[in-house]
Design a protein around this motif. Structure first.
Motif, PDB file in Angstrom:
ATOM      1  N   GLU A  91      -8.548   3.819  -4.004  1.00  0.00           N
ATOM      2  CA  GLU A  91      -8.178   5.022  -4.767  1.00  0.00           C
ATOM      3  C   GLU A  91      -9.193   5.323  -5.874  1.00  0.00           C
ATOM      4  OE1 GLU A  91      -5.724   7.103  -3.909  1.00  0.00           O
ATOM      5  OE2 GLU A  91      -5.264   5.766  -2.232  1.00  0.00           O
ATOM      6  N   CYS A  94      -5.029   2.445   3.153  1.00  0.00           N
ATOM      7  CA  CYS A  94      -4.564   1.083   3.451  1.00  0.00           C
ATOM      8  C   CYS A  94      -3.215   1.093   4.157  1.00  0.00           C
ATOM      9  CB  CYS A  94      -4.486   0.255   2.176  1.00  0.00           C
ATOM     10  SG  CYS A  94      -6.107  -0.173   1.485  1.00  0.00           S
ATOM     11  N   TYR A  95      -2.342   2.013   3.783  1.00  0.00           N
ATOM     12  CA  TYR A  95      -1.039   2.093   4.434  1.00  0.00           C
ATOM     13  C   TYR A  95      -1.224   2.376   5.932  1.00  0.00           C
ATOM     14  CZ  TYR A  95       3.741   3.413   5.531  1.00  0.00           C
ATOM     15  OH  TYR A  95       4.992   3.480   6.100  1.00  0.00           O
ATOM     16  N   ASN A 100      -6.080  -1.487  -3.052  1.00  0.00           N
ATOM     17  CA  ASN A 100      -5.625  -0.117  -3.260  1.00  0.00           C
ATOM     18  C   ASN A 100      -6.349   0.528  -4.431  1.00  0.00           C
ATOM     19  OD1 ASN A 100      -2.077  -0.775  -2.500  1.00  0.00           O
ATOM     20  ND2 ASN A 100      -3.832  -0.622  -1.125  1.00  0.00           N
ATOM     21  N   SER A 132       0.823  -1.209   0.000  1.00  0.00           N
ATOM     22  CA  SER A 132       0.000   0.000   0.000  1.00  0.00           C
ATOM     23  C   SER A 132       0.856   1.259   0.000  1.00  0.00           C
ATOM     24  CB  SER A 132      -0.945  -0.014   1.204  1.00  0.00           C
ATOM     25  OG  SER A 132      -1.814  -1.126   1.109  1.00  0.00           O
ATOM     26  N   ASN A 136       2.151   1.867  -3.410  1.00  0.00           N
ATOM     27  CA  ASN A 136       1.071   2.373  -4.257  1.00  0.00           C
ATOM     28  C   ASN A 136       0.544   3.725  -3.797  1.00  0.00           C
ATOM     29  OD1 ASN A 136       1.130   0.099  -5.921  1.00  0.00           O
ATOM     30  ND2 ASN A 136      -0.324  -1.015  -4.643  1.00  0.00           N
ATOM     31  N   PHE A 189      -3.638  -6.627  -2.142  1.00  0.00           N
ATOM     32  CA  PHE A 189      -3.558  -5.208  -1.811  1.00  0.00           C
ATOM     33  C   PHE A 189      -3.405  -4.317  -3.023  1.00  0.00           C
ATOM     34  CE2 PHE A 189      -4.114  -6.704   2.239  1.00  0.00           C
ATOM     35  CZ  PHE A 189      -4.758  -5.655   2.868  1.00  0.00           C
ATOM     36  N   ASN A 190      -2.928  -4.833  -4.121  1.00  0.00           N
ATOM     37  CA  ASN A 190      -3.010  -4.049  -5.344  1.00  0.00           C
ATOM     38  C   ASN A 190      -4.471  -3.859  -5.727  1.00  0.00           C
ATOM     39  OD1 ASN A 190      -0.537  -3.074  -6.882  1.00  0.00           O
ATOM     40  ND2 ASN A 190       0.142  -4.999  -5.972  1.00  0.00           N
ATOM     41  N   CYS A 240      -1.267   4.439  -1.305  1.00  0.00           N
ATOM     42  CA  CYS A 240      -2.648   4.339  -0.840  1.00  0.00           C
ATOM     43  C   CYS A 240      -2.647   4.655   0.657  1.00  0.00           C
ATOM     44  CB  CYS A 240      -3.212   2.946  -1.119  1.00  0.00           C
ATOM     45  SG  CYS A 240      -4.939   2.766  -0.598  1.00  0.00           S
TER      46      CYS A 240
END
Length: 186
Positions: free
Chosen positions: A149, A62-63, A145, A54, A57, A141-142, A59
């Motif tokens: 987003e 999520c991070y 994310n 995350s 990316n 998580f891709n 994000c």
């Protein structure tokens, strides 16, 4: 600001799932299996991979959320920031370094992965199951994310960490937290 007019200005994932509950239950059940199920990787290591993915990316939602979970399950939250800043210089345990390098390459240049990348993971002492678990967490998580987003979920736990259910909690209370979260939207 959320990208969906029906969402609040500061949107949380719960706002999105409440508004659009279709398929939330199977998604969260799958997430529980990937992040909380038995595996070669610990729950903390899987949450760390979710956080790292995350962060790569960018994000924020999520991070922030998974950094709190990684810490709850025993991973140093400050290490997450160091890994995002510079994985090669971050004080990552030696055994985790090739696994995280694999995740970084998978996240940014998956078609460039080589046998040497996986062999470095195996040489560090991980088995194939651990590598597959890392790949699954990164892939999940891709997707998450992109959902976050793409819809404009913009709640930032850095602004209000007390809203995270893991704050002042215990790991046992979050053993199947994703499936429990989904029940709110049934």
């Amino acid at each position: 600001m959320s990208l969906l007019p029906s969402m609040p200005e500061t949107a949380h994932l719960a706002d999105l799932f409440e508004r659009f509950p279709d398929h939330v239950a199977p998604l969260m059940l799958y997430t529980d299996g990937i992040l909380r199920g038995d595996g070669e990787l610990s729950v903390a290591e899987r949450e760390m991979i979710a956080t790292y993915t995350s962060g790569l990316n960018a994000c924020t939602f999520c991070y922030g959320s998974h950094k709190i979970y990684a810490a709850l399950f025993g991973f140093d939250a400050d290490l997450m920031d160091a890994m995002i800043a510079d994985l090669d210089r971050a004080p990552v345990p030696d055994k985790l370094r090739p696994l995280m390098a694999y995740v970084r390459k998978l996240n940014t240049l998956p078609s460039k992965l080589t046998e040497q990348d996986s062999q470095a993971v195996f040489d560090a002492g991980w088995g194939e199951k651990a590598l597959v678990e890392a790949v699954q967490v990164n892939a999940l998580f891709n997707m998450m994310n992109r959902i976050i987003e793409g819809t404009g979920v913009n709640f930032d736990y850095d602004d209000d960490p007390a809203r995270h259910p893991a704050v002042n909690s215990t790991p046992d209370k979050h053993r199947h937290s994703y499936a429990a979260f989904a029940k709110r939207f049934a």
